[in-house]
Write an enzyme that holds these catalytic residues in place. Structure first.
Site, PDB file in Angstrom:
ATOM      1  N   ASP A 280       0.833  -1.208   0.000  1.00 25.51           N
ATOM      2  CA  ASP A 280       0.000   0.000   0.000  1.00 25.51           C
ATOM      3  C   ASP A 280       0.867   1.257   0.000  1.00 25.51           C
ATOM      4  O   ASP A 280       1.999   1.241   0.494  1.00 25.51           O
ATOM      5  CB  ASP A 280      -0.898  -0.043   1.250  1.00 25.51           C
ATOM      6  CG  ASP A 280      -2.112   0.854   1.098  1.00 25.51           C
ATOM      7  OD1 ASP A 280      -2.358   1.374  -0.005  1.00 25.51           O
ATOM      8  OD2 ASP A 280      -2.810   1.042   2.114  1.00 25.51           O
TER       9      ASP A 280
ATOM     10  N   HIS B  40       3.327   3.661  -8.816  1.00 22.36           N
ATOM     11  CA  HIS B  40       3.152   2.237  -9.152  1.00 22.36           C
ATOM     12  C   HIS B  40       4.441   1.667  -9.747  1.00 22.36           C
ATOM     13  O   HIS B  40       4.830   0.543  -9.450  1.00 22.36           O
ATOM     14  CB  HIS B  40       1.997   2.067 -10.142  1.00 22.36           C
ATOM     15  CG  HIS B  40       0.673   2.467  -9.573  1.00 22.36           C
ATOM     16  ND1 HIS B  40       0.277   2.112  -8.294  1.00 22.36           N
ATOM     17  CD2 HIS B  40      -0.356   3.192 -10.090  1.00 22.36           C
ATOM     18  CE1 HIS B  40      -0.931   2.598  -8.068  1.00 22.36           C
ATOM     19  NE2 HIS B  40      -1.336   3.269  -9.129  1.00 22.36           N
TER      20      HIS B  40
ATOM     21  N   LEU C 107      11.908 -20.333  -4.235  1.00 22.95           N
ATOM     22  CA  LEU C 107      10.867 -19.431  -3.731  1.00 22.95           C
ATOM     23  C   LEU C 107       9.640 -19.408  -4.643  1.00 22.95           C
ATOM     24  O   LEU C 107       9.766 -19.260  -5.856  1.00 22.95           O
ATOM     25  CB  LEU C 107      11.440 -18.010  -3.622  1.00 22.95           C
ATOM     26  CG  LEU C 107      10.444 -16.890  -3.289  1.00 22.95           C
ATOM     27  CD1 LEU C 107      10.041 -16.938  -1.825  1.00 22.95           C
ATOM     28  CD2 LEU C 107      11.032 -15.516  -3.625  1.00 22.95           C
TER      29      LEU C 107
HETATM   30  C1  V0D Z   1       1.367  -1.720  -8.687  1.00 22.74           C
HETATM   31  C2  V0D Z   1       2.782  -2.172  -6.036  1.00 22.74           C
HETATM   32  C3  V0D Z   1       4.570  -6.273 -10.102  1.00 22.74           C
HETATM   33  C4  V0D Z   1       1.331  -2.445  -6.214  1.00 22.74           C
HETATM   34  C5  V0D Z   1       3.664  -3.002  -6.916  1.00 22.74           C
HETATM   35  C6  V0D Z   1      -1.420  -5.647 -12.450  1.00 22.74           C
HETATM   36  C7  V0D Z   1       0.646  -1.779  -7.384  1.00 22.74           C
HETATM   37  C8  V0D Z   1       3.622  -2.561  -8.360  1.00 22.74           C
HETATM   38  C9  V0D Z   1       3.520  -6.938 -10.705  1.00 22.74           C
HETATM   39  C10 V0D Z   1       3.553  -8.267 -11.307  1.00 22.74           C
HETATM   40  C11 V0D Z   1       1.980  -3.938  -9.641  1.00 22.74           C
HETATM   41  C12 V0D Z   1       2.403  -9.032 -11.406  1.00 22.74           C
HETATM   42  C13 V0D Z   1       2.445 -10.303 -11.955  1.00 22.74           C
HETATM   43  C14 V0D Z   1       3.646 -10.815 -12.399  1.00 22.74           C
HETATM   44  C15 V0D Z   1       4.795 -10.082 -12.309  1.00 22.74           C
HETATM   45  C16 V0D Z   1       4.756  -8.810 -11.779  1.00 22.74           C
HETATM   46  C17 V0D Z   1       2.428  -6.074 -10.582  1.00 22.74           C
HETATM   47  C18 V0D Z   1       0.289  -5.237 -10.713  1.00 22.74           C
HETATM   48  C19 V0D Z   1       0.666  -4.104 -10.062  1.00 22.74           C
HETATM   49  C20 V0D Z   1      -1.131  -5.375 -11.088  1.00 22.74           C
HETATM   50  F1  V0D Z   1       3.684 -12.053 -12.925  1.00 22.74           F
HETATM   51  N1  V0D Z   1       4.164  -5.098  -9.641  1.00 22.74           N
HETATM   52  N2  V0D Z   1       2.858  -4.960  -9.924  1.00 22.74           N
HETATM   53  N3  V0D Z   1       1.151  -6.239 -10.988  1.00 22.74           N
HETATM   54  N4  V0D Z   1       2.328  -2.780  -8.961  1.00 22.74           N
END
Ligand code: V0D
Length: 255
Positions: free
Chosen positions: A34, A51, A145
């Site tokens: 968050d 993000h 992991l």
């Molecule tokens: C945005 C903070 C990595 C939260 C982290 C689609 C909000 C960065 C992934 C990720 C997001 C997801 C799947 C995967 C590899 C990487 C990610 C989303 C948002 C939502 F296989 N960061 N991240 N996915 N944020």
């Protein structure tokens, strides 16, 4: 005598021996990431920059968790409620999995990491799903992991869907209502085969579960920090694990 993990003594960027022992590392850590938008706002930057920097923190947390010997890391990346955000922001978020994997997948494979996803695949754009399925396939044979992304995930939806499955089995005559127990319910959740989280981390000062892993967090230690997710680094993970160990220290080997 408390045994410490060698790599912490030896790590040149680790200024002091850590208050962590090798014998009680949480097996499964779950994180509510968050504060990305608030971090950006504080710096006068667009939310998407938050993000994007949050994505870099995902990498740091993954490496730090792997180095500690954590076996499962579940990250709440996108909730069933996040669809209510502006379309531009959702579109940007849905490109992060590809971007993350394009940059990081090779190193994660070298580290023997398994990538998994938990959540509803419907509604996810094809390009997002394809990138993730490719990464899951390429890492399916790894036994290091487990990096589990909760994406389009909601705890109540997970339980509701599981109950629907059980209802169908009863309707089909394959199951009796009296045979429903906790073990059977677990088998119908999206985490089947994964142990419950030992430790939940939530950043950015909110002290709520917010519909994350409602069933699985029943006995987890909860650790909250005021720092925003894009600032998260290995020292924060170490603080959380050290606190986890203080809370769960088993004197004389009895639990
Ligand atoms: C945005 C903070 C990595 C939260 C982290 C689609 C909000 C960065 C992934 C990720 C997001 C997801 C799947 C995967 C590899 C990487 C990610 C989303 C948002 C939502 F296989 N960061 N991240 N996915 N944020």
């Amino acid at each position: 005598m408390i045994k410490r993990i060698r790599s912490w003594w030896m790590h040149k960027d680790s200024p002091k021996p850590l208050d962590i022992t090798a014998d009680n590392i949480p097996e499964h850590v779950a994180i509510i990431m968050d504060g990305n938008g608030r971090w950006a706002k504080r710096l006068g930057l667009p939310r998407i920059v938050g993000h994007h920097n949050g994505m870099k923190a995902v990498k740091r947390a993954t490496i730090a968790a792997d180095d500690l010997g954590i076996k499962y890391l579940t990250m709440y990346a996108f909730s069933t409620e996040n669809w209510k955000r502006p379309k531009d922001e959702v579109d940007f978020l849905m490109r992060l999995p590809q971007e993350f994997l394009a940059i990081e997948l090779d190193e994660l494979i070298e580290r023997n990491v398994q990538i998994r996803m938990m959540g509803d695949k419907d509604k996810l754009p094809n390009h997002t799903l394809k990138a993730m399925e490719d990464a899951m396939e390429r890492t399916a044979g790894n036994d290091g992991l487990v990096l589990n992304f909760a994406l389009n995930y909601g705890g109540r939806k997970e339980i509701t869907d599981g109950m629907t499955l059980l209802g169908h089995e009863i309707e089909a005559g394959r199951l009796k209502a009296e045979d429903i127990n906790a073990e059977l319910i677990e088998k119908h959740l999206k985490t089947h085969g994964i142990p419950d989280p030992d430790l939940l981390i939530r950043t950015s000062g909110e002290m709520r579960i917010s519909n994350f892993m409602l069933w699985q967090l029943a006995y987890s230690e909860l650790w909250f920090t005021d720092i925003y997710w894009p600032e998260f680094n290995k020292d924060h993970l170490h603080d959380a694990v050290a606190e986890y160990q203080r809370r769960t220290r088993r004197y004389g080997g009895l639990s």
